[in-house]
Design a protein around this motif. Sequence first.
Motif, short mmCIF file in Angstrom:
data_model
loop_
_atom_site.label_atom_id
_atom_site.label_comp_id
_atom_site.label_asym_id
_atom_site.label_seq_id
_atom_site.Cartn_x
_atom_site.Cartn_y
_atom_site.Cartn_z
N SER A 61 56.15 19.73 44.82
CA SER A 61 55.21 19.36 45.98
C SER A 61 55.25 19.55 47.01
N MET A 62 56.85 19.43 48.09
CA MET A 62 56.90 19.45 48.94
C MET A 62 58.85 19.61 48.43
N VAL A 63 59.90 20.52 49.22
CA VAL A 63 60.63 20.45 49.56
C VAL A 63 61.50 20.35 50.75
N ILE A 64 61.97 19.18 51.08
CA ILE A 64 62.52 19.34 52.60
C ILE A 64 63.88 19.26 52.53
N GLU A 65 64.33 20.54 53.13
CA GLU A 65 65.81 20.59 53.16
C GLU A 65 66.51 20.58 54.70
N GLY A 66 67.70 20.01 55.25
CA GLY A 66 68.32 19.72 56.47
C GLY A 66 70.24 19.37 55.96
N THR A 67 70.48 19.52 57.54
CA THR A 67 71.90 18.71 57.43
C THR A 67 71.95 17.58 56.93
N VAL A 68 73.30 16.86 57.16
CA VAL A 68 73.51 15.57 56.78
C VAL A 68 72.65 14.79 58.05
N ALA A 69 72.89 15.28 59.33
CA ALA A 69 72.90 14.65 60.43
C ALA A 69 71.31 14.85 60.59
N GLU A 70 70.38 15.71 60.57
CA GLU A 70 69.42 15.52 60.44
C GLU A 70 68.66 14.53 59.79
N TRP A 71 68.75 14.87 58.78
CA TRP A 71 68.51 13.21 57.37
C TRP A 71 68.92 11.91 58.01
N GLU A 72 70.34 12.10 58.12
CA GLU A 72 70.28 10.94 58.60
C GLU A 72 69.06 10.88 60.24
N ALA A 73 68.91 11.70 60.89
CA ALA A 73 67.62 11.05 61.86
C ALA A 73 66.63 10.90 61.59
N TRP A 74 66.33 12.13 60.34
CA TRP A 74 65.17 11.56 59.88
C TRP A 74 65.17 10.00 59.24
N ALA A 75 65.41 9.82 58.59
CA ALA A 75 65.54 8.28 57.30
C ALA A 75 66.29 7.10 57.74
N ALA A 76 66.96 7.75 59.32
CA ALA A 76 67.39 6.48 60.33
C ALA A 76 67.83 5.52 59.78
N MET A 77 69.33 6.34 58.44
CA MET A 77 69.59 5.61 57.94
C MET A 77 71.10 6.41 57.96
N VAL A 78 72.39 6.11 57.15
CA VAL A 78 73.78 6.25 56.66
C VAL A 78 73.63 7.09 55.59
N PHE A 79 75.03 8.90 55.71
CA PHE A 79 74.63 8.52 54.18
C PHE A 79 75.94 8.74 54.23
N PRO A 80 77.19 8.04 53.71
CA PRO A 80 78.97 7.95 53.52
C PRO A 80 79.27 9.20 52.21
N VAL A 81 78.90 9.21 51.50
CA VAL A 81 79.27 9.69 50.70
C VAL A 81 78.23 10.45 49.83
N THR A 82 78.52 11.97 49.09
CA THR A 82 77.54 12.87 48.31
C THR A 82 76.93 11.87 47.15
N GLY A 83 75.40 11.79 47.12
CA GLY A 83 74.88 11.64 46.09
C GLY A 83 73.90 11.65 46.12
N GLU A 84 72.55 11.04 45.73
CA GLU A 84 71.64 10.65 45.32
C GLU A 84 71.13 9.07 46.16
N TYR A 85 70.20 9.22 47.14
CA TYR A 85 69.70 8.33 47.85
C TYR A 85 68.38 8.21 48.00
N VAL A 86 67.99 6.39 47.35
CA VAL A 86 66.87 5.80 48.10
C VAL A 86 66.48 5.75 49.97
N VAL A 87 65.47 6.79 50.21
CA VAL A 87 65.03 6.71 51.83
C VAL A 87 64.20 6.25 51.89
N PRO A 88 63.82 5.52 52.96
CA PRO A 88 62.16 4.98 52.86
C PRO A 88 61.06 5.67 53.38
N ASP A 89 60.35 5.35 52.84
CA ASP A 89 58.91 6.17 52.24
C ASP A 89 59.32 7.44 51.06
N ALA A 90 60.25 7.15 51.33
CA ALA A 90 60.30 8.88 50.13
C ALA A 90 60.00 8.86 48.40
#
Length: 242
Positions: free
Chosen positions: A188-217
């Motif tokens: 339905s939607m595809v949203i892409e960004g840099t790691v820094a952008e995603w950390e800002a959007w999600a208000a959380m840190v992504f320390p390693v490569t992998g799949e994450y549970v993000v609030p409201d996703a």
Amino acid sequence: MEIVTRTDHPELQEAATVAFRERWPEFIFHDDVSRQHMGRVRTYFARYDVMVIDDGAVLAGGWGVPMAWDGTVQDLPSGYDEALVRAVEGREAEVAPTTLSFMAAAVSASHDKRGLAAVVLGELSRRAHEDGLGHVIAPLRPTCKHRYPTVTMAKYAGWSRPDGLSIDPWIRTHQRMGARVLCPAPRSMVIEGTVAEWEAWAAMVFPVTGEYVVPDALNLVMIDREGDRGVYVEENLWVQHS
């Protein structure tokens, strides 16, 4: 209380934007397809961008796009993004629309639990039928699906209460208006960004490569630290109103 279009009251644009944004996670506003098409959507389809107002205050709002759809599951867009593209490109190619797709609806938090979402959707449906559109559909973003990001939409859509209605409040709103579930909208939607952008959007840190549970996703977000990329593919749910 009255229903108007946004173009009727340009002075309320800012208030309408605030009412919409309070209901959506930040990352939703970084969909490239929306960014590329929304200017034309507002120009082409202003009739289907409505607000409920009372004494100068915006209580709720919603919008949709008219597009061509042959009524079969096979001809459904893959979701929100593709519906937006089909509507805009169809208008520019002078393809006659047959269908209104609801794209979003929101109620100000201070006016919740008053049935205003159904009022908005009902008005959009009325306009669609008045214009001779034979179908009304929507790629729903279920309210509580974010609590189950590892569950497929097909499975989630099948969960029901003892009364037979969905466990999800937003799906129930549509069911009570006579809508039936068609199928998942897998991309339905595809949203892409840099790691820094995603950390800002999600208000959380992504320390390693992998799949994450993000609030409201509604689904997991894939983070590639080595490639400096985060990708979120959201699955929604197609419903059709009677």
